[in-house]
Write a protein that holds these residues in place. Structure first.
Motif, PDB file in Angstrom:
ATOM      1  N   LYS A 283      18.065  -1.580   4.620  1.00  0.00           N
ATOM      2  CA  LYS A 283      17.387  -1.550   3.324  1.00  0.00           C
ATOM      3  C   LYS A 283      15.955  -1.983   3.598  1.00  0.00           C
ATOM      4  O   LYS A 283      15.733  -3.029   4.206  1.00  0.00           O
ATOM      5  N   VAL A 284      14.995  -1.189   3.150  1.00  0.00           N
ATOM      6  CA  VAL A 284      13.590  -1.438   3.468  1.00  0.00           C
ATOM      7  C   VAL A 284      12.795  -1.587   2.173  1.00  0.00           C
ATOM      8  O   VAL A 284      12.976  -0.809   1.231  1.00  0.00           O
ATOM      9  N   LYS A 285      11.903  -2.584   2.155  1.00  0.00           N
ATOM     10  CA  LYS A 285      10.986  -2.775   1.034  1.00  0.00           C
ATOM     11  C   LYS A 285       9.564  -2.821   1.576  1.00  0.00           C
ATOM     12  O   LYS A 285       9.299  -3.482   2.574  1.00  0.00           O
ATOM     13  N   LEU A 286       8.675  -2.118   0.905  1.00  0.00           N
ATOM     14  CA  LEU A 286       7.251  -2.151   1.236  1.00  0.00           C
ATOM     15  C   LEU A 286       6.508  -2.733   0.046  1.00  0.00           C
ATOM     16  O   LEU A 286       6.873  -2.465  -1.110  1.00  0.00           O
ATOM     17  N   PHE A 287       5.465  -3.499   0.318  1.00  0.00           N
ATOM     18  CA  PHE A 287       4.756  -4.188  -0.750  1.00  0.00           C
ATOM     19  C   PHE A 287       3.272  -3.838  -0.747  1.00  0.00           C
ATOM     20  O   PHE A 287       2.695  -3.500   0.292  1.00  0.00           O
ATOM     21  N   ALA A 288       2.683  -3.949  -1.937  1.00  0.00           N
ATOM     22  CA  ALA A 288       1.246  -3.752  -2.151  1.00  0.00           C
ATOM     23  C   ALA A 288       0.793  -2.409  -1.585  1.00  0.00           C
ATOM     24  O   ALA A 288       1.416  -1.395  -1.857  1.00  0.00           O
ATOM     25  N   SER A 289      -0.266  -2.394  -0.807  1.00  0.00           N
ATOM     26  CA  SER A 289      -0.849  -1.142  -0.332  1.00  0.00           C
ATOM     27  C   SER A 289       0.064  -0.375   0.624  1.00  0.00           C
ATOM     28  O   SER A 289      -0.129   0.827   0.836  1.00  0.00           O
ATOM     29  N   LEU A 290       1.083  -1.024   1.168  1.00  0.00           N
ATOM     30  CA  LEU A 290       1.989  -0.325   2.091  1.00  0.00           C
ATOM     31  C   LEU A 290       2.956   0.617   1.374  1.00  0.00           C
ATOM     32  O   LEU A 290       3.580   1.457   2.017  1.00  0.00           O
ATOM     33  N   THR A 291       3.057   0.506   0.056  1.00  0.00           N
ATOM     34  CA  THR A 291       3.982   1.384  -0.665  1.00  0.00           C
ATOM     35  C   THR A 291       3.603   2.856  -0.529  1.00  0.00           C
ATOM     36  O   THR A 291       4.460   3.718  -0.698  1.00  0.00           O
ATOM     37  N   ARG A 292       2.370   3.144  -0.164  1.00  0.00           N
ATOM     38  CA  ARG A 292       1.976   4.556   0.003  1.00  0.00           C
ATOM     39  C   ARG A 292       2.720   5.220   1.159  1.00  0.00           C
ATOM     40  O   ARG A 292       2.753   6.447   1.252  1.00  0.00           O
ATOM     41  N   PHE A 293       3.383   4.437   2.016  1.00  0.00           N
ATOM     42  CA  PHE A 293       4.151   4.974   3.135  1.00  0.00           C
ATOM     43  C   PHE A 293       5.637   5.123   2.819  1.00  0.00           C
ATOM     44  O   PHE A 293       6.394   5.596   3.656  1.00  0.00           O
ATOM     45  N   ALA A 294       6.050   4.727   1.632  1.00  0.00           N
ATOM     46  CA  ALA A 294       7.464   4.803   1.259  1.00  0.00           C
ATOM     47  C   ALA A 294       7.865   6.248   0.981  1.00  0.00           C
ATOM     48  O   ALA A 294       7.157   6.965   0.283  1.00  0.00           O
ATOM     49  N   PRO A 295       8.992   6.669   1.525  1.00  0.00           N
ATOM     50  CA  PRO A 295       9.463   8.024   1.217  1.00  0.00           C
ATOM     51  C   PRO A 295       9.875   8.109  -0.250  1.00  0.00           C
ATOM     52  O   PRO A 295      10.411   7.152  -0.805  1.00  0.00           O
ATOM     53  N   GLY A 296       9.585   9.218  -0.868  1.00  0.00           N
ATOM     54  CA  GLY A 296       9.986   9.415  -2.251  1.00  0.00           C
ATOM     55  C   GLY A 296       9.149   8.676  -3.270  1.00  0.00           C
ATOM     56  O   GLY A 296       9.507   8.616  -4.433  1.00  0.00           O
ATOM     57  N   GLY A 297       8.042   8.074  -2.855  1.00  0.00           N
ATOM     58  CA  GLY A 297       7.146   7.414  -3.793  1.00  0.00           C
ATOM     59  C   GLY A 297       7.713   6.171  -4.434  1.00  0.00           C
ATOM     60  O   GLY A 297       7.419   5.872  -5.590  1.00  0.00           O
TER      61      GLY A 297
END
Length: 80
Positions: free
Chosen positions: A4-18
């Motif tokens: 399970k992966v979480k991205l925060f702040a400006s790194l969310t632009r790398f999350a698959p599926g937005g």
């Protein structure tokens, strides 16, 4: 193995599926993968990772992951 992966702040632009900041998505990675390996698979620039965690504990990027771990990446944060 599945993470399970979480991205925060400006790194969310790398999350698959937005995905939104802090919303977990699941990801399959090879056995023996590290936090650095996952960051590379997601194409997260190394200079944009300030803190990484595994199961709510900060870890170094060479930390080896286990099946069903929850991981997250935070960028450096600035403010005014």
């Amino acid at each position: 193995m599945r993470l399970k992966v979480k991205l925060f702040a400006s790194l969310t632009r790398f999350a698959p599926g937005g995905q939104s900041a802090g919303i977990a998505f699941e990801m399959d990675v090879p056995e023996g993968a590290s936090l650095a390996d996952v960051a590379e698979l997601l194409r997260l620039p190394a200079e944009e990772i300030k803190i990484a965690y595994v199961n709510a504990r900060a870890q170094q990027l060479d930390w080896q992951l286990q099946d069903d771990d929850e991981i997250g990446y935070f960028p450096p944060v600035g403010g005014g």
